[in-house]
Write a protein that holds these residues in place. Sequence first.
Motif, PDB file in Angstrom:
ATOM      1  N   ALA A 106       0.831  -1.200   0.000  1.00 29.45           N
ATOM      2  CA  ALA A 106       0.000   0.000   0.000  1.00 29.45           C
ATOM      3  C   ALA A 106       0.867   1.251   0.000  1.00 29.45           C
ATOM      4  N   TYR A 107       0.374   2.299  -0.640  1.00 33.67           N
ATOM      5  CA  TYR A 107       1.104   3.565  -0.649  1.00 33.67           C
ATOM      6  C   TYR A 107       0.122   4.716  -0.881  1.00 33.67           C
ATOM      7  N   GLY A 108       0.558   5.927  -0.570  1.00 34.68           N
ATOM      8  CA  GLY A 108      -0.234   7.128  -0.797  1.00 34.68           C
ATOM      9  C   GLY A 108       0.616   8.203  -1.444  1.00 34.68           C
ATOM     10  N   ILE A 109      -0.009   9.028  -2.275  1.00 32.91           N
ATOM     11  CA  ILE A 109       0.671  10.124  -2.963  1.00 32.91           C
ATOM     12  C   ILE A 109      -0.042  11.425  -2.630  1.00 32.91           C
ATOM     13  N   TRP A 110       0.741  12.454  -2.290  1.00 30.39           N
ATOM     14  CA  TRP A 110       0.200  13.771  -1.965  1.00 30.39           C
ATOM     15  C   TRP A 110       0.858  14.796  -2.882  1.00 30.39           C
ATOM     16  N   ASN A 111       0.036  15.623  -3.537  1.00 32.43           N
ATOM     17  CA  ASN A 111       0.512  16.667  -4.441  1.00 32.43           C
ATOM     18  C   ASN A 111      -0.078  18.010  -4.023  1.00 32.43           C
ATOM     19  N   ALA A 112       0.540  19.105  -4.462  1.00 31.31           N
ATOM     20  CA  ALA A 112       0.010  20.431  -4.160  1.00 31.31           C
ATOM     21  C   ALA A 112       0.513  21.422  -5.203  1.00 31.31           C
ATOM     22  N   SER A 113      -0.197  22.556  -5.316  1.00 38.13           N
ATOM     23  CA  SER A 113       0.228  23.613  -6.235  1.00 38.13           C
ATOM     24  C   SER A 113      -0.287  24.949  -5.740  1.00 38.13           C
ATOM     25  N   ILE A 114       0.351  26.016  -6.229  1.00 36.29           N
ATOM     26  CA  ILE A 114      -0.098  27.374  -5.987  1.00 36.29           C
ATOM     27  C   ILE A 114      -0.028  28.116  -7.312  1.00 36.29           C
ATOM     28  N   ALA A 115      -1.100  28.867  -7.616  1.00 39.78           N
ATOM     29  CA  ALA A 115      -1.185  29.532  -8.910  1.00 39.78           C
ATOM     30  C   ALA A 115      -1.520  30.998  -8.734  1.00 39.78           C
ATOM     31  N   LEU A 116      -0.958  31.816  -9.615  1.00 39.01           N
ATOM     32  CA  LEU A 116      -1.315  33.221  -9.742  1.00 39.01           C
ATOM     33  C   LEU A 116      -2.131  33.346 -11.017  1.00 39.01           C
ATOM     34  N   GLU A 141      -8.615  35.406 -15.894  1.00 36.45           N
ATOM     35  CA  GLU A 141      -8.931  34.307 -16.823  1.00 36.45           C
ATOM     36  C   GLU A 141      -8.103  34.343 -18.100  1.00 36.45           C
ATOM     37  N   HIS A 142      -7.169  35.302 -18.220  1.00 37.50           N
ATOM     38  CA  HIS A 142      -6.373  35.401 -19.441  1.00 37.50           C
ATOM     39  C   HIS A 142      -4.987  34.783 -19.288  1.00 37.50           C
ATOM     40  N   TRP A 143      -4.530  34.654 -18.072  1.00 31.86           N
ATOM     41  CA  TRP A 143      -3.230  34.022 -17.885  1.00 31.86           C
ATOM     42  C   TRP A 143      -3.167  33.350 -16.521  1.00 31.86           C
ATOM     43  N   GLU A 144      -2.265  32.372 -16.419  1.00 26.81           N
ATOM     44  CA  GLU A 144      -2.101  31.630 -15.173  1.00 26.81           C
ATOM     45  C   GLU A 144      -0.656  31.157 -15.064  1.00 26.81           C
ATOM     46  N   LEU A 145      -0.092  31.284 -13.888  1.00 28.18           N
ATOM     47  CA  LEU A 145       1.243  30.771 -13.597  1.00 28.18           C
ATOM     48  C   LEU A 145       1.125  29.894 -12.365  1.00 28.18           C
ATOM     49  N   ARG A 146       1.470  28.599 -12.497  1.00 32.22           N
ATOM     50  CA  ARG A 146       1.246  27.640 -11.421  1.00 32.22           C
ATOM     51  C   ARG A 146       2.530  26.877 -11.110  1.00 32.22           C
ATOM     52  N   ALA A 147       2.912  26.854  -9.842  1.00 32.75           N
ATOM     53  CA  ALA A 147       4.017  26.030  -9.353  1.00 32.75           C
ATOM     54  C   ALA A 147       3.424  24.811  -8.649  1.00 32.75           C
ATOM     55  N   LEU A 148       3.976  23.649  -8.947  1.00 31.62           N
ATOM     56  CA  LEU A 148       3.419  22.429  -8.363  1.00 31.62           C
ATOM     57  C   LEU A 148       4.523  21.521  -7.841  1.00 31.62           C
ATOM     58  N   VAL A 149       4.148  20.693  -6.894  1.00 31.80           N
ATOM     59  CA  VAL A 149       5.044  19.660  -6.385  1.00 31.80           C
ATOM     60  C   VAL A 149       4.269  18.355  -6.374  1.00 31.80           C
ATOM     61  N   LYS A 150       4.880  17.313  -6.944  1.00 34.36           N
ATOM     62  CA  LYS A 150       4.258  15.996  -7.031  1.00 34.36           C
ATOM     63  C   LYS A 150       4.949  15.051  -6.063  1.00 34.36           C
ATOM     64  N   ASN A 151       4.138  14.175  -5.438  1.00 32.19           N
ATOM     65  CA  ASN A 151       4.654  13.172  -4.516  1.00 32.19           C
ATOM     66  C   ASN A 151       5.472  13.831  -3.398  1.00 32.19           C
ATOM     67  N   ILE A 152       4.810  14.708  -2.662  1.00 27.65           N
ATOM     68  CA  ILE A 152       5.477  15.509  -1.636  1.00 27.65           C
ATOM     69  C   ILE A 152       6.218  14.634  -0.626  1.00 27.65           C
ATOM     70  N   LEU A 153       5.639  13.500  -0.244  1.00 31.23           N
ATOM     71  CA  LEU A 153       6.242  12.642   0.776  1.00 31.23           C
ATOM     72  C   LEU A 153       7.256  11.657   0.202  1.00 31.23           C
ATOM     73  N   ASP A 154       7.534  11.777  -1.107  1.00 27.64           N
ATOM     74  CA  ASP A 154       8.571  10.967  -1.754  1.00 27.64           C
ATOM     75  C   ASP A 154       8.326   9.471  -1.564  1.00 27.64           C
ATOM     76  N   GLN A 155       7.098   9.027  -1.870  1.00 21.68           N
ATOM     77  CA  GLN A 155       6.723   7.623  -1.744  1.00 21.68           C
ATOM     78  C   GLN A 155       7.109   6.875  -3.028  1.00 21.68           C
ATOM     79  N   HIS A 156       7.934   5.856  -2.911  1.00 21.51           N
ATOM     80  CA  HIS A 156       8.381   5.088  -4.067  1.00 21.51           C
ATOM     81  C   HIS A 156       7.465   3.871  -4.256  1.00 21.51           C
ATOM     82  N   TYR A 157       7.154   3.558  -5.504  1.00 22.56           N
ATOM     83  CA  TYR A 157       6.286   2.421  -5.779  1.00 22.56           C
ATOM     84  C   TYR A 157       6.505   1.954  -7.213  1.00 22.56           C
ATOM     85  N   ALA A 158       5.900   0.829  -7.550  1.00 19.91           N
ATOM     86  CA  ALA A 158       5.948   0.294  -8.917  1.00 19.91           C
ATOM     87  C   ALA A 158       4.525   0.192  -9.444  1.00 19.91           C
ATOM     88  N   ASN A 159       4.321   0.578 -10.711  1.00 22.68           N
ATOM     89  CA  ASN A 159       2.981   0.396 -11.264  1.00 22.68           C
ATOM     90  C   ASN A 159       2.829  -0.939 -11.980  1.00 22.68           C
TER      91      ASN A 159
END
Length: 744
Positions: free
Chosen positions: A682-692, A696-714
């Motif tokens: 079993a494993y869990g993945i947590w992601n987050a982002s913040i956007a400016l 509605e004409h433009w967007e700049l978004r910073a994101l982080v994937k797999n915040i807890l650095d969980q390793h797994y195989a698909n």
Amino acid sequence: MGRMYGWVAAGLLAGVAQPALAQEADAPSKDSGDIVVTARFRNENLQDVPIAVSVVNGDVAASRNLNTLQDLSTVIPTVDFRNGQSNKDRTVFIRGVGTITTSPGVESSVSTVIDGVVLVRPGQATLDLLDLDHLEVLRGPQGTLFGKNASAGVINLVTKAPSKVQTETLEAGYYEGGEGRIKASVSGPITSTIGYALSGLYASYKGNVFNAGTGHKVNGYDRWGLRGKIVARPNDDVTITFAGDYLYNRDNTPQGVYVSSSRIAYPTGVVTPNATLAGLLAQEGITPSANNKRVNTNFDSEVRDRNYGGSITLDWRLGGGYTLTSITAYREWKNHQTPDWDTRAILATGFPQGRDDGTVDFDQFSQEIRLASPQGGLVDYVVGAYLLAADTYERYQRSVTQLIGGAPVTNNGVANYGISAQNHALFGEANLHATDALTFIAGGRLIHDSLSYFHQRVSDTATGVSGIRPSFASSGKTDRVDYSARAGVQYKLASNANTYFTFSRGYKGPAYNVFFNMQAFDTQPLAPETSTSYEIGLKGSLFGGRVSGGIAAYVTNYDGYQANFADTYLGAIVTRLINAGKVQTKGIEADLNARPTDRLTLNFAVARTDARIKHFNCPAATTCTSIDNQPLPFAPDWKLSGGAAWKLPITDGLAIELQTDASYKSRTQYAITQTPDTIQPAYGIWNASIALIGDEHWELRALVKNILDQHYANTLAYGTTAGVVRYVPRDNDRYVGLNARIRY
């Protein structure tokens, strides 16, 4: 354990939701909170459809770097995905059911449809989701209305329509690890009656596995594609849509990364170490482990795909509320793969080396005509006819070198094989509105399948060597007439809530196990795979649509289940497509969407799945240990997904959006043979982002994937000759990225 507690805390903080994944269509208005789907070939409110459906918004998925069906399976609890070295080997599962095979002579249990066009081969559906408007996952047998199979479910992809005003959009993203994407689209009117949409994509990724043998990063890709659509409305009653696309993909996924040099037997749990393999891997600089990201092969495995086609769709409103729809489509798929068969660099006694080279040349033509009656009367219905012709030609060759008496000896084999398939069907589904609240549902599909194959293999060896069987030639043909069906009842409890019960019979046609090492016992056709499903559901909304959701419970029994069963031939792993017997999947699924304020959205989805082998038929000439009552592969007992999005205005035209999401997957068996070393914990993945976001004409978004650095195989599987290997997902490790979008 600490990381798991951290994930649980993250999920609770996230509000257990998927941020804005639901597609909110133009009608009804977005302010209503209604989600509109086309699951029954009509625009309907999701809450009114007596089918368990998950919906994903294309723009939101792209902003979160979810660009393929493999990525989207992480946020849809009822969907799972099997990775592989090539698109030929990749498979989608719904409610624990899918078809694992490389044979062109078998259909997938899950049907993928793009803008009304059924994709026959699973490999056609695993590339980038270019210009996606939204995606609908229809769970359970759906063969009454959709396509030629769909015994487990349908993935219905809808691409974007031309905009009413001239619009240009430029999107770009860059992510840690050398991944970049850029997409441009233009859309708008050409004249008062003609509109167009055109989009293009380029993306690349260096990969997250290192090949010590070549010094290259692998497990990456290069992709580019174009999609165009012209919609003409010569008058108020006729709409004609011309659509075309071309997608190219090159990836260098290795044929597995070593997890272990030993194997664990089922059901005894006895560990059989392989000291020779362990020594060879040590010489090659490979340390097998659950998080190994290093291979050592003589060359980089590579796959190139070209996927393209076009369609013409006619919608003609005949008067009286009737609509006639015609969809004419032609598609081709070209695949060329050159995998390193043995996944190692050193030639040793008992450990041969091999190089494969295979091509796929596939084309399909389909024609669908359907008539939809007006809605609102005593009876409304959709009836139609469907025609499909599909042809596949494949060439696969293998060179295997062995040490015999201390000297290398090379044997070669080459096979030419293919299939020709025709499908004809008549279908329909009707609703009888007995009262304003009570509706009875009945539908069926009468199906005629015709399938033929040819196979010819020429090899250097008369007795066979590891990975290559002797020369062989065969051909065959089978025909089948069968049906799919649905019956049910739907009751509206209130204006904003309804419940339903349905019975469905699913059907997937006969098959042939046509592949490089085809044998004499593969010449007989497999019987069709059929399913019977019982489902009960409840859907509703509160507070003017600000809270909506549903719950469904189901039991589906499969007979003649078509599955790949692992076998060995002269020390090498081979697979055999068989009618494995009877399986059952049952469970409960729930989803919740909430918009407490205009600034905050919350979503949550959960699936409890119990997918089991009820009775397994051991194939002839094989000794099997009973696997009755064991889990189906790629069928975790639990999957959850959730997140939140909170938009904070700064000025009238400027806002900040905080977004987070989390998912959890319980332990999952990846092999039907039930071997303990092919279970992903079993494993869990947590992601987050913040956007400016700017007006509605433009967007700049910073994101982080797999915040807890969980390793797994698909995927976990046995190596070609020994040991256990895994496939490494993109988010196996934490990474950060930046997305930008400008719309004119």
